[in-house]
Design a protein around this motif. Sequence first.
Motif, PDB file in Angstrom:
ATOM      1  N   ASN A  87     -49.800 -26.396 110.090  1.00  0.00           N
ATOM      2  CA  ASN A  87     -49.066 -25.297 109.466  1.00  0.00           C
ATOM      3  C   ASN A  87     -49.729 -23.975 109.837  1.00  0.00           C
ATOM      4  OD1 ASN A  87     -47.149 -26.797 107.448  1.00  0.00           O
ATOM      5  ND2 ASN A  87     -49.163 -27.734 107.166  1.00  0.00           N
ATOM      6  N   GLY A  88     -48.912 -23.007 110.238  1.00  0.00           N
ATOM      7  CA  GLY A  88     -49.444 -21.710 110.607  1.00  0.00           C
ATOM      8  C   GLY A  88     -48.616 -20.578 110.046  1.00  0.00           C
ATOM      9  N   LEU A  89     -49.285 -19.516 109.605  1.00  0.00           N
ATOM     10  CA  LEU A  89     -48.623 -18.339 109.063  1.00  0.00           C
ATOM     11  C   LEU A  89     -49.172 -17.104 109.751  1.00  0.00           C
ATOM     12  CD1 LEU A  89     -46.662 -17.310 106.822  1.00  0.00           C
ATOM     13  CD2 LEU A  89     -48.698 -16.994 105.376  1.00  0.00           C
ATOM     14  N   TYR A 113     -53.967 -31.133 108.931  1.00  0.00           N
ATOM     15  CA  TYR A 113     -54.512 -32.370 108.368  1.00  0.00           C
ATOM     16  C   TYR A 113     -54.161 -33.505 109.312  1.00  0.00           C
ATOM     17  CZ  TYR A 113     -55.201 -36.530 105.565  1.00  0.00           C
ATOM     18  OH  TYR A 113     -55.608 -37.769 105.147  1.00  0.00           O
ATOM     19  N   HIS A 114     -55.147 -34.348 109.644  1.00  0.00           N
ATOM     20  CA  HIS A 114     -54.887 -35.433 110.583  1.00  0.00           C
ATOM     21  C   HIS A 114     -55.471 -36.750 110.067  1.00  0.00           C
ATOM     22  CE1 HIS A 114     -59.145 -34.904 111.801  1.00  0.00           C
ATOM     23  NE2 HIS A 114     -59.042 -36.183 112.106  1.00  0.00           N
ATOM     24  N   THR A 133     -59.567 -32.361 108.217  1.00  0.00           N
ATOM     25  CA  THR A 133     -58.804 -31.116 108.152  1.00  0.00           C
ATOM     26  C   THR A 133     -59.408 -30.091 109.104  1.00  0.00           C
ATOM     27  OG1 THR A 133     -60.152 -30.281 106.320  1.00  0.00           O
ATOM     28  CG2 THR A 133     -58.144 -31.496 105.756  1.00  0.00           C
ATOM     29  N   ARG A 134     -58.611 -29.081 109.409  1.00  0.00           N
ATOM     30  CA  ARG A 134     -59.071 -27.971 110.241  1.00  0.00           C
ATOM     31  C   ARG A 134     -58.422 -26.693 109.742  1.00  0.00           C
ATOM     32  NH1 ARG A 134     -57.918 -25.370 115.618  1.00  0.00           N
ATOM     33  NH2 ARG A 134     -55.804 -26.194 115.445  1.00  0.00           N
ATOM     34  N   VAL A 135     -59.186 -25.605 109.698  1.00  0.00           N
ATOM     35  CA  VAL A 135     -58.657 -24.283 109.356  1.00  0.00           C
ATOM     36  C   VAL A 135     -58.925 -23.348 110.528  1.00  0.00           C
ATOM     37  CG1 VAL A 135     -58.912 -24.564 106.868  1.00  0.00           C
ATOM     38  CG2 VAL A 135     -60.802 -23.615 108.193  1.00  0.00           C
ATOM     39  N   TYR A 136     -57.996 -22.420 110.793  1.00  0.00           N
ATOM     40  CA  TYR A 136     -58.168 -21.528 111.929  1.00  0.00           C
ATOM     41  C   TYR A 136     -57.507 -20.168 111.670  1.00  0.00           C
ATOM     42  CZ  TYR A 136     -53.946 -24.310 112.953  1.00  0.00           C
ATOM     43  OH  TYR A 136     -52.756 -25.003 112.866  1.00  0.00           O
ATOM     44  N   GLU A 161     -63.688 -27.494 111.728  1.00  0.00           N
ATOM     45  CA  GLU A 161     -63.419 -28.845 111.266  1.00  0.00           C
ATOM     46  C   GLU A 161     -64.760 -29.552 111.124  1.00  0.00           C
ATOM     47  OE1 GLU A 161     -61.602 -31.369 114.459  1.00  0.00           O
ATOM     48  OE2 GLU A 161     -61.469 -29.439 115.491  1.00  0.00           O
ATOM     49  N   TYR A 162     -64.760 -30.800 110.676  1.00  0.00           N
ATOM     50  CA  TYR A 162     -66.004 -31.473 110.332  1.00  0.00           C
ATOM     51  C   TYR A 162     -66.964 -31.563 111.513  1.00  0.00           C
ATOM     52  CZ  TYR A 162     -69.249 -35.071 108.778  1.00  0.00           C
ATOM     53  OH  TYR A 162     -70.377 -35.771 108.448  1.00  0.00           O
TER      54      TYR A 162
END
Length: 438
Positions: A87-89, A113-114, A133-136, A161-162
């Motif tokens: 998801n991207g905004l 989320y994967h 999860t990953r945030v960017y 991510e982790y």
Amino acid sequence: MKKIYLSVIGFTIICRLSAYSQLRHDSVAGKPVSLYTPVEQHDSSAYSARRLRVDEVDFVSSYYTQTGNHSPVTGGIGSEQVTDIANGLDLKLVWLNNALNKNTLSVGFGFDYHTAASQAFVSQSGASKTGGTRVYPSLDWTVENSKKGTSFGIGTYYSGEYNYKSLGADLHFSAKTADRMGEFSAKLQGYFDQVTLIYPSEFIPQTTTVTTGGTTIITTASGNTISSNGQTISHHASIPSTPRDTYSASLSYSQIISPRLQIMLLGDVVAQSGYLGLPFHRVFFSNGKDTIEKLPSSRFKLPVGLRANYFVGDNLILRAYYRYYTDDWGIHSNTAGIEVPYKITPFFSISPFYRYYDQTAARYFAPYEAHSPNDQFYTSNYEYAKFQSQFFGVGFRVAPPAGVFGWQNLHELEIRYGHYSQTTNLVSDVVSLSLGFK
């Protein structure tokens, strides 16, 4: 997982680009001349207000699923089953400075989320965690001088991510020709990454305890050393990481040949250094023993490409793309693609697309139990194997003047579906939803 994420991101970016294929530019950063529309002429006098305003809000969501049987976690065999929800905004803010130059501030945030079946076998028992999860977030500031036909901007990015952290920055510049029929664009980028050293379970160092002269020295599995002298010390061990740096220069030149034909030439120079493998990728030698993937600490990449768009009529565009790639690891590849946006009505269009790709194998690749113990470098990651692939699908775009579903602020909606197949038995599907708000 990084390769999977890049595939998903690439598809969502394609979703956004095609949404503008008949209306607007195809670059957020430098806003080069679009391959899909005539050159837009900007008149600073048209902007009556200098105050900050929200120009556009874009939301993209995609679902990706993949199957295969060549997981690098288990040495080139095993499940490659993956699902990913991305998801991207993106928020674009616009204002005029005192010189009446248009300023655009783009603020982005993404969250993924994967689940990946192969991650379980980082532990030999198959008990490792399979989700993540990953945030960017991202930030870009561009200043456009419409009178001179130039723009300049800076950007910064972060991805966490982790097992992987990445921090990036860029400078980008563009300039139109005197007749506004052509444009040159350049972007310099740098990524400074940290790869977390998560090893397969059989290669994790054992915790050791040594007592000398009343002092107890504990060396943990992650390499941390804790000393105590009759006291209890509380310590949270952290897994060490190692750097990976990437520098790139991207150049492009676009030209309107005629009212119907537009072309763009593209070229990149990419240099990488540091730890370029992943520590949880196994390799099994011909003698049956396993070890950790080992690759050179530097890599040089050189892709060049051509885009050409031909406007057949008011309702039909042919968008063609070709790219040749080579690097000093021995990989050579060709990519050819075509997309045909067609306006069924003034407000509804359909865009079927097809892409073909082939590559040679890297000199360091060999399948399961095919590497010699005497090899200097080795990997069984099929990303570096010889293969051909096909990617095809279709996009549907709605942009009514009264807004989607009668909502004036929702000016466009696009849904895209793509199916990918590789001769290594890797198969994936991705569906993406894009919403544009004004």
